[in-house]
Design an enzyme around this catalytic site. Structure first.
Site, PDB file in Angstrom:
ATOM      1  N   HIS A 199       0.778  -1.175  -0.085  1.00 16.25           N
ATOM      2  CA  HIS A 199       0.099   0.046   0.108  1.00 16.25           C
ATOM      3  C   HIS A 199       0.819   1.281  -0.099  1.00 16.25           C
ATOM      4  CE1 HIS A 199      -3.520  -2.408   0.426  1.00 16.25           C
ATOM      5  NE2 HIS A 199      -2.984  -2.967   1.426  1.00 16.25           N
ATOM      6  N   HIS A 255      -5.599 -12.039  -8.427  1.00 15.61           N
ATOM      7  CA  HIS A 255      -4.715 -10.980  -8.009  1.00 15.61           C
ATOM      8  C   HIS A 255      -3.432 -10.751  -8.789  1.00 15.61           C
ATOM      9  CE1 HIS A 255      -7.154 -10.719  -4.559  1.00 15.61           C
ATOM     10  NE2 HIS A 255      -6.616  -9.635  -4.243  1.00 15.61           N
ATOM     11  N   ASP A 278      -4.480 -13.929   2.077  1.00 13.37           N
ATOM     12  CA  ASP A 278      -5.164 -12.555   2.197  1.00 13.37           C
ATOM     13  C   ASP A 278      -6.621 -12.610   2.422  1.00 13.37           C
ATOM     14  OD1 ASP A 278      -5.429  -9.687   2.478  1.00 13.37           O
ATOM     15  OD2 ASP A 278      -4.746  -9.444   0.517  1.00 13.37           O
ATOM     16  N   ALA A 312     -10.657  -6.668  -3.023  1.00 16.02           N
ATOM     17  CA  ALA A 312     -10.861  -6.579  -1.775  1.00 16.02           C
ATOM     18  C   ALA A 312     -10.544  -7.838  -1.013  1.00 16.02           C
ATOM     19  CB  ALA A 312     -12.326  -6.113  -0.801  1.00 16.02           C
TER      20      ALA A 312
END
Length: 387
Positions: A199, A255, A278, A312
């Site tokens: 991030h 992903h 995740d 998400a």
């Protein structure tokens, strides 16, 4: 009964596969592993388990999981932590890091207290510690992280977190380019924490500084970070160049493109890459509407997204990630290493992650379709529950 003998199994040793083997377990540890020519009568009163010719692999270790079966670890309840523990064991994971999302300080401390209350009496996979994913993340690369909780690194706040959690903090994900980022890395390095980057909008140069300062891991590589550009390589290329930096991979065919998974493996090898889930609370439940990190999340076709389409987290399980990794063209030996051995090494779990004499008997029996038949933790079979 403390002693067990597992017969008729194909065993994944660190650098070898035994197509037919017998494994002896004593007091929760691996005592003996031998190729089996013929299974004759084995003397003694030890409990015998017939593996029926299926795969026996070391228990997998998930360093990044948020929830499962409708429970989120940020719920702040012991039940949530226990449900994730059970779900992990049912999918072949024997240890995990309870992973936070960016939140208020109060919610984070409640999550830490819940973990502390459960650790040592888990009903499934063992808690290896806590992974703080945020809140010191860059809003520009926030992904599903809730922007209202994101803030610059705050050393005094982190010290308060350590006062509550102590040595349970094993991994912290930050954006090192934020003001105070390098100072926080220095503090975390002193605490012996695995410092991860994600991030983040870090440039190549900023990432190099972070890796020199002590960062050694990249959370969900390629996701939630500055992408590679031929004139602006960013933190991913910086991580590729640093031998001490390992990478997380969400192998769910969403992903990461299979070619990217193979690229990561080619550059880092199985010792520099870890499989993660995740996973959010939808793991084990499937499609539907959920709340995660203060957001409404919709899962459709197994893919979790915010209303604006942002990914998400995931719904993949560790055994499914293992299957997909091999389907992407990576050997099962390397996939098992990335799911078990490498995360154990990164976390300093010196007696886990391998089927080797003297190691904990953390084992998973899987069929040819990667379906978990049973999970054993420190020599004890975990009661199975559908996920």
């Amino acid at each position: 009964m403390n002693n067990k003998i597992i017969q008729h199994v194909k065993v994944h040793l660190p650098h070898q596969i035994l197509p037919s083997a017998t494994v002896w377990i004593s007091n929760g540890m691996l005592k003996r592993i031998e190729p089996t020519q013929e299974i004759e009568t084995i003397e003694g009163e030890d409990e015998r388990i017939d593996g029926k010719g299926m795969w026996l692999i070391p228990g997998m270790i998930d360093v990044h999981i948020h929830g499962a079966n409708g429970y989120d670890m940020m719920d702040g309840t012991e039940d949530s932590i226990q449900e994730v523990s059970r779900a992990c064991a049912a999918t072949g994971c024997t240890s995990f890091l309870a992973t936070s999302v960016s939140s208020t300080m109060e919610d984070l401390l409640n999550m830490i207290r819940s973990v502390k209350a459960v650790i040592g009496r888990e009903q499934g996979a063992r808690i290896a510690g806590i992974h703080l994913e945020g809140p010191y993340l860059n809003p520009k690369r926030k992904g599903m992280q809730n922007e209202k909780y994101l803030r610059h690194p705050n050393l005094e706040e982190m010290k308060l977190i350590f006062q509550e959690a102590g040595s349970l903090i094993k991994m912290v994900t930050i954006a090192p380019e934020l003001p105070g980022g390098l100072e926080l890395i220095s503090f975390l390095k002193e605490q012996g924490v695995v410092i991860a980057v994600a991030h983040s909008d870090a440039t190549y140069e900023e990432a190099k500084l972070a890796f020199t300062a002590g960062a050694s891991h990249v959370t969900h590589c390629f996701n939630g970070m500055r992408p590679i550009h031929h004139r602006d390589p960013g933190l991913i290329v910086a991580a590729f160049e640093e031998p001490h930096v390992s990478l997380q991979a969400i192998v769910d065919q969403v992903h990461l493109h299979p070619a990217i998974v193979r690229l990561m493996h080619r550059l880092k090898g199985p010792e520099g890459m870890v499989l993660i889930t995740d996973a959010l609370q939808a793991m084990g439940l499937g499609d539907g509407n959920y709340m995660f990190g203060g957001h409404h999340v919709t899962v459709s076709g197994g893919i979790a997204r915010l209303a604006d389409g942002t990914l998400a987290s995931s719904t993949v399980t560790m055994n499914e990630a293992l299957r997909l990794t091999e389907a992407n063209g990576i050997s099962m030996e390397d996939a098992v290493c990335m799911a078990s051995t490498t995360p154990a090494h990164i976390l300093g779990l010196s007696h886990k992650g391998k089927i080797e004499v003297g190691y904990d008997a953390d084992l998973v029996l899987m069929d040819e379709h990667y379906q978990v038949q049973w999970t054993m933790i420190e020599g004890n079979l975990v009661p199975m529950k559908d996920t």
